[in-house]
Structure formats: C-alpha cells, structure tokens
Enzyme design. Structure first.
Site, PDB file in Angstrom:
ATOM      1  N   HIS A  79      49.849  35.053  43.972  1.00 22.16           N
ATOM      2  CA  HIS A  79      48.323  35.173  43.286  1.00 22.16           C
ATOM      3  C   HIS A  79      48.525  36.649  43.547  1.00 22.16           C
ATOM      4  CE1 HIS A  79      49.048  30.767  43.359  1.00 22.16           C
ATOM      5  NE2 HIS A  79      47.995  30.676  42.459  1.00 22.16           N
ATOM      6  N   ASP A  83      46.021  35.998  47.083  1.00 20.29           N
ATOM      7  CA  ASP A  83      47.438  36.145  48.164  1.00 20.29           C
ATOM      8  C   ASP A  83      48.236  36.729  49.140  1.00 20.29           C
ATOM      9  OD1 ASP A  83      47.093  33.248  47.276  1.00 20.29           O
ATOM     10  OD2 ASP A  83      48.824  33.544  46.196  1.00 20.29           O
TER      11      ASP A  83
END
Ligand code: XUL
Ligand code: CO
Length: 437
Positions: free
Chosen positions: A100, A103
């Site tokens: 993501h 992240d």
C-alpha cells in the site's frame, strides 16, 4: 550490510530434507502439467505484513524485533526497509511483491508532502526491482488507516474524503505504472457501514462505482495496463462491507458496468469470514470469468476474525491448486502471502520459516492436484454425475431446443425421471486422500 547475514538463498533440497531453511517441495523450475512451478504459483510477498507488522494487538504493545528498523518516520529508514525487503525477497525466491502507498513511505503533513515522500521511496523500489528482477504484483492505496477515512473513502458521507481518496489512488496508479505492476487492487477497507440507519446505501454504492470508473479511466489515460482487482471481505473493520464476497462483488461490477475492467482478488480468510471456503470463492469467480489473483493466508477455525496466518494446510492448498489448474492458472495474478507471523514469533528468522512453509504447502498442493488431474478419477466421476446432460433430452435442453410446453409433453409421455445415481461424496473424499497420503 545484510539484514539476514545468517540466511543464504533458500534452496530446494527435496522432500527428505530436514533443513528448516530449505524448500522440500517448491522447486521453481520443475515442470508440473506443462508449466514450471513458478509460472503456476507466481508467489508474492506483502510489504505491510512482512516489513511493517509490529505485533501490537488491542491488548499489548509491539513485540517484533527488527534490528534494521530504527522505528523513525524518516525517509532514510523507509528506503532502508525497502532494501531489506528485497534481500528477503531474493533469498526466498519471490518473483513479486505488493504494498500500500502508506506502508512504504511516511504520510506527510500535506498530500503534496506525502506524494513527495512516496516518490523518494519508489526510487529505491525501482532500483532494487531492476537489480533483482522482482516486480510488483499489484499496487494499492491505504484508504482506511488515516482518521479522515473514519466513515469510509469512496463511500464516505464526507465528499472531501472521496476527493482525498481519489487523489491518493491517482498517485498510487502512477506509482504502479512506474514500477510495472501487473495489477491494482481495491480492497474496501471501510467501504461499508456500522449502522444502517445513518447510511444511504444506494448513494454509497453509486459513489463506489463512480470512484472505480474514475480509476479505470485514469489508468487508461496514463497507459497503465495492469488488471484491476476487487478484494472481497464481508466485515472487519466495518460490521458490513460492500465487497462482501465474490457473488456480491461480481453483481456490483455488472450492475455498474465495470465487469470488463475488474476481476477478483480472493483472500482465504476473507472467504471463511463470509461463510465460504476459499475454493468455493475461487470456483465461483473463475466459472464467471472473474478469477484474478489470490491473497494466500489462513484463518483459525476457533477464532471469528481475520487472523491472516500462513497457509500450511495441504488439503486447502491442494483444493486451491486444483481449481487454479482447472482454469489454466493465473494470467496477471499470483499467490500473494497476505499473511503475518504471530506476535509471539518475533524474531526475523521467523519470517523465513513462515514464507518457506507457505510456499512449500502450495508447491506440494500443486503436485497433488496435478496427480489427481492426471488420474482423471474426479473428472470421470463428474462426467458420470452429469451424464444425462450429454445425451437425449439434457443435450437438447442445453442446445436451447425446448420450452415448458415441450418438456411437459416429454414428461407426460415418459411418466417418471431416469433413476438418480449416487453423489459418491465419501468415495470422492477417499480418492482425494489417496493422493494426499
Ligand atoms: C485486509 C487486506 C488488505 C488488502 C489490501 O484484510 O486483506 O491488506 O489485501 O488492501
Ligand atoms: Co488481502
């Protein structure tokens, strides 16, 4: 400096090996039913779990020991994590990875700053990907972590949250293009509701569809050719998520004209939360032409939430491989380990044991499924069970030659149906066991 100096590249040593840092079944180039194992399985590693999972839970603090991570939100720390990630990917023999946006890079004070941070980290992904040949399976954006998304993103009651999410996905698509991702995943996050009485369901569904159309349009505009996926999950974090299961997602895609652009990304533990098995979800999606990718993990039979454990159950991996092989395998998708080590398994070496175990479980499942298919036993039983559709009246119905009137005439003449034959479930289960042990 290597983060895992004590670990060499994990090698295939065969079923008799007792080396915990070797594969017993995953032999990347071994041919199974005409394709190499790595082409069938297309393993991918999830950055969010492997690099960012801290081990904290609602009852306790972080437990993970990650000596390479200084715990700061600096760009240098974020870039270093990527280098460590690639060391891990290379040592395990992964072909793909997924992350993501949030992240991998710290969220800044503004959207512009967050985008800039992401660019700094994506540079390192690009370098490392070119160095190793490991590429991105799919990209995605975290549209659920920040408090601005408390009511959802595309389905938020706050139109600005929709706009912010659109800007985030726009950037995530650009990054996915830059890193040559094979796909892009939408997972609902908070696209659902907690209370039906404060929710305008129709309006939220319309908004979600408009959002996905915008993503598809923007991908076309910038030349991103990756496959879009919709990842079903019935609940958690919200009480009800709109991407409930494959049937609900496929209905949504068809209702809103997205069926040619979006396929399913099926996750094992999400399937079980929806009251299905993962093979049910795979079979349903594939038979409707929507099998895209798989988030591989496992739940715990005794817990009612998404535990995201590593898959080690050979029956499950065999059934998954069987469905996969029946439909010819993945095209753009793969087996992405959306799985995390337990908070008690806090040492870096546990990351290796976890992924090796998962990869081996699928490799063995693939071999067992191939042997089942080669014997033809299950296919024969299926053929026998449906035999009345291959001849006579069944073949005529399938060919569209009948209606209610002609079928009434047929049955009035015949009087009673052909005797039924046994479903043979127990025999089928025994046949499966014959291949497993
Ligand atoms: C959450 C989950 C996500 C998606 C990507 O349950 O599975 O990690 O795979 O957002
Ligand atoms: Co997932």
């Amino acid at each position: 400096m290597a983060a895992f100096p004590e670990v060499n590249k994990i090698k295939y040593e065969g079923p008799d090996s007792t080396n915990p840092l070797a594969f017993r079944h995953y032999n990347a180039d071994e041919i199974v039913e005409g394709k190499s194992m790595k082409e069938w399985l297309r393993f991918s590693c999830a950055f969010w779990h492997t690099m960012r999972m801290t081990g904290s839970d609602p009852f306790g603090a972080a437990t993970m020991s990650r000596p390479w991570d200084d715990g700061s939100e600096s760009i240098e720390n974020a870039q270093n994590r990527v280098r460590v990630f690639f060391e891990f990917l290379e040592k395990c023999g992964f072909q793909y990875y997924a992350f993501h946006d949030r992240d991998v890079a710290p969220e800044g004070k503004t959207l512009a700053e967050s985008n800039k941070n992401l660019d700094e980290v994506v540079k390192v992904f690009k370098e490392e990907s070119e160095r190793t040949g490991v590429t991105m399976l799919w990209g995605t954006a975290n549209l659920f972590g920040n408090p601005r998304y408390m009511h959802g993103a595309a389905t938020s009651s706050n139109a600005d949250a929709f706009a912010y999410a659109a800007a985030q996905v726009k950037k995530a698509l650009e990054v996915s293009l830059e890193l040559k991702a094979q796909g892009y995943t939408f997972w609902g996050g908070r696209e659902g509701y907690q209370c039906i009485w404060n929710t305008d369901m129709k309006r939220e569904a319309d908004h979600l569809a408009a959002f996905m159309h915008m993503a598809v349009d923007y991908a076309k505009e910038i030349g991103f050719k990756g496959q879009f996926y919709f990842e079903p999950k019935p609940k958690e974090p919200t009480k009800h998520q709109y991407d409930y299961d494959c049937a609900a997602c496929i209905n949504f895609l068809r209702a809103y004209g997205l069926e040619n652009d979006v396929k399913m990304n099926i996750e094992t533990n999400h399937a079980t939360l929806a009251g299905h098995s993962v093979e049910h979800e795979m079979e349903y999606a594939a038979s409707q032409g929507f099998l895209g990718s798989v988030d591989a993990n496992a739940g715990d039979m005794l817990l009612g939430w998404d535990t995201d454990q590593f898959p080690t159950d050979l029956y499950m991996t065999t059934k998954m491989a069987y469905v996969l092989m029946k439909y010819g395998g993945f095209t753009t998708g793969g087996l992405n380990f959306d799985a995390k080590v337990r908070r008690e398994s806090f040492e870096p070496i546990d990351l290796f044991y976890a992924h090796i175990g998962g990869m081996d479980a699928f490799a063995k499942g693939l071999k067992v499924a191939a042997a089942m298919r080669a014997s033809g036993d299950l296919q024969d039983m299926l053929k026998t069970r449906y035999a009345t559709w291959d001849r006579g009246i069944g073949a005529e119905i399938e060919a569209g030659k009948h209606d209610f009137k002609s079928l009434e005439k047929y049955m009035l003449e015949k009087g009673e149906i052909e005797p039924n034959i046994s479903g043979r479930q127990e025999l089928i289960e025994n046949v499966m066991n014959r291949f497993i042990f």
